[in-house]
Design an enzyme around this catalytic site. Structure first.
Site, short mmCIF file in Angstrom:
data_model
loop_
_atom_site.label_atom_id
_atom_site.label_comp_id
_atom_site.label_asym_id
_atom_site.label_seq_id
_atom_site.Cartn_x
_atom_site.Cartn_y
_atom_site.Cartn_z
N GLU A 65 0.85 -1.15 -0.12
CA GLU A 65 -0.12 0.00 -0.11
C GLU A 65 0.71 1.30 0.06
O GLU A 65 0.72 2.12 -0.57
CB GLU A 65 -0.89 -0.02 1.23
CG GLU A 65 -2.05 -0.93 1.22
CD GLU A 65 -3.02 -0.66 -0.19
OE1 GLU A 65 -3.29 0.55 -0.78
OE2 GLU A 65 -3.63 -1.64 -0.56
N CYS A 221 -14.43 0.80 -14.19
CA CYS A 221 -15.02 2.08 -14.32
C CYS A 221 -13.91 3.11 -14.19
O CYS A 221 -13.61 3.87 -13.23
CB CYS A 221 -15.83 2.35 -12.79
SG CYS A 221 -16.89 3.67 -12.57
N CYS A 228 -18.99 0.45 -19.21
CA CYS A 228 -20.16 0.37 -18.64
C CYS A 228 -20.88 -0.90 -19.29
O CYS A 228 -21.64 -1.59 -18.51
CB CYS A 228 -21.20 1.43 -19.08
SG CYS A 228 -20.38 2.95 -18.31
N CYS A 231 -19.73 -4.04 -17.08
CA CYS A 231 -19.83 -3.67 -15.77
C CYS A 231 -20.77 -4.35 -15.10
O CYS A 231 -22.05 -4.41 -15.21
CB CYS A 231 -19.99 -2.22 -15.49
SG CYS A 231 -20.02 -1.86 -13.59
N CYS A 237 -26.31 1.62 -11.25
CA CYS A 237 -25.79 2.82 -11.42
C CYS A 237 -26.45 4.24 -11.85
O CYS A 237 -27.00 3.93 -13.01
CB CYS A 237 -24.45 2.45 -12.33
SG CYS A 237 -23.43 3.86 -12.80
S1 SF4 Z 1 -22.07 1.20 -14.86
FE1 SF4 Z 1 -21.42 2.66 -13.43
S2 SF4 Z 1 -20.11 1.66 -12.19
FE2 SF4 Z 1 -20.21 0.57 -14.05
S3 SF4 Z 1 -18.53 1.24 -15.40
FE3 SF4 Z 1 -20.20 2.53 -15.88
S4 SF4 Z 1 -20.30 4.16 -14.56
FE4 SF4 Z 1 -18.84 2.78 -13.53
#
Ligand code: SF4
Ligand SMILES: [Zn+2]
Length: 458
Positions: A65, A221, A228, A231, A237
């Site tokens: 870290e 993200c 997205c 995702c 979201c």
């Molecule tokens: S859906 Fe929302 S959380 Fe997922 S990559 Fe897109 S902006 Fe990010």
């Protein structure tokens, strides 16, 4: 007696920016499944997952870290492996000298991190009987350079504590998931992010969950090219809903109705475009929404602090036998303990006075004026530190092997004549290596030039 004072209005946070219990459950499940299938194999993760000794786990996560602050994972990998093979335990690190620690760290930058690791190792061994503290607060309290984020990362990843983490990646993911458009650095936003992180963290797998959020921010993200479509959290979201023309209002309204049922009526039916409540402290203001940016409308940063511009002269003093003169910086402050070429501050507003100032300041090193004025200008080298754009005006000055005797000014810890090889393996900064490269490339160019003249002449 009632004291007169500034009245502080209470913070208003619409429920759009919070998670319902159902959402928390769904988010944990989706995110951990995605993490299990896709996570990167990293050496410190393997130690945290397989090592039975809690101190070895805490030590590995702490080192990783500290290295990862301000540095990319790809760069940290080889440094981490070298470090752990040299000092496999906190006891081994505590026995190293700071000079050795700086040498292994050389090239990672922000050297105060290395110094703090070393100080912390000594503290764990001398004051804490070789045992790492058990929870986030004690880690923050006991270990130098360990703040809330690093303390939470060690506590959750290495020690299994159920505490959330917030770093740049987590901020971005949360801001997008919950449509948080207030300045990410404002205290209200910071507090809210930590409370979301602590609410979301999975008590069964806190370390994996925290790494999963950070990894989603680093790989899916991302700041500029969020994916997205792949995702796992798309259905939860807010930013994604808003970025979808036509679906935007319907999706958010349905989210609100669901949330409002469990939280009371505060927001029901009040969703209008971008702002959830007119007085909400976390919403992006309508006038700030840029539809061409989509999900990248979130997060929003405060004003960037302007970098300071600084200029100094660096003089490479070189003997005929090739050795160069280096000084060691003070024990504290920027680039503490590192070796560098003598540098001379150029504070005068007037550039025309700089040359004279270099000649004068070289006398601090006992270099007589007759020598000092025969220096050769090599080039400007620009190096960017976190808040400083530093221009080095690089000079080279050849000296006889014995005379003049160079004297080290008292503002440095010491001085040494070194060969190129000795310098390259010493604890020094990237900026100094850049300077050496600039000198070598100018020498190379000069050689080519004179060779060409020679060939043309004969
Ligand atoms: S859906 Fe929302 S959380 Fe997922 S990559 Fe897109 S902006 Fe990010
Ligand atoms: Zn709001």
């Amino acid at each position: 007696m009632v004291k007169a004072g500034k009245s502080v209005s209470p913070v208003v946070i619409g429920s759009l920016h919070k998670f319902s219990e159902v959402e928390v459950f769904q988010l944990r499940e989706k995110l951990l499944s995605h993490y299990d299938a896709n996570h990167r194999i990293l050496p410190w993760r393997s130690i945290a997952a397989t090592e039975l000794d809690r101190n070895k786990r805490a030590y590995a996560v702490w080192v990783s870290e500290m290295m990862l602050q301000q540095t990319q994972v790809a760069t940290v990998m080889s440094y981490f492996e070298k470090w752990i093979s040299k000092w496999p335990t906190v006891a081994d690190l505590s026995k190293a000298t700071l000079e050795e620690v700086n040498q292994v760290w050389a090239g990672l930058g922000y050297y105060s991190r290395a110094r703090r690791l070393h100080e912390g190792a000594v503290k764990v061994m001398e004051d804490l009987d070789g045992e790492f503290p058990n929870d986030r607060d004690s880690l923050v309290e006991q270990l130098p350079g360990v703040g809330r984020y690093t303390g939470s990362a060690i506590a959750s990843i290495a020690l299994g504590s159920c505490v959330g983490v917030v770093d740049g990646n987590v901020n971005r993911v949360m801001a997008r998931l919950r449509g948080i458009g207030a300045d990410i650095t404002a205290q209200t936003t910071v507090d809210h992010m930590w409370s979301l992180a602590d609410q979301l963290v999975d008590p069964e797998r806190p370390g994996d969950f925290n790494q999963a959020v950070m990894e989603l921010g680093a790989t899916v993200c991302t700041p500029k090219t969020p994916s997205c479509s792949s995702c796992p959290l798309q259905s939860l979201c807010v930013a994604y809903c808003r970025s979808q023309d036509g679906h935007q209002k319907a999706s958010i309204n349905s989210h609100f109705k669901k949330v409002s049922k469990s939280k009371g009526k505060e927001d029901e039916g009040s969703v209008k475009d971008i702002e959830c409540l007119p007085e909400c402290d976390l919403c992006l203001r309508k006038e700030d929404w840029d539809s061409s940016l989509g999900v990248q409308n979130y997060p929003r940063k405060g004003q960037k602090t302007q970098s300071r511009l600084e200029t100094s002269a660096v003089v490479m003093l070189q003997r005929m036998n090739g050795q160069m003169y280096f000084v060691q910086r003070p024990k504290t402050g920027l680039l503490a303990n590192l070796w560098e070429f003598p540098s001379i501050s150029l504070t005068s507003e007037e550039e025309s006075q700089w040359e004279e100032s270099i000649t004068q300041q070289l006398q601090e090193f006992a270099v007589p004026q007759s020598y000092a004025s025969s220096r050769i200008f090599v080039s400007d080298v620009l190096h960017i530190f976190s808040h400083i754009r530093q221009t080095y005006k690089v000079y080279k000055l050849l000296l006889d092997d014995k005379k003049p005797e160079v004297v080290c000014p008292s503002r440095y810890q010491g001085s040494q004549w070194m060969t190129r090889e000795e310098f390259m393996s010493s604890a020094t900064s990237t900026a100094m290596k850049k300077i050496l490269k600039a000198v070598e490339s100018s020498e190379q160019k000069a050689k080519v030039f004179w060779y060409t003249i020679f060939v043309l002449a004969y």
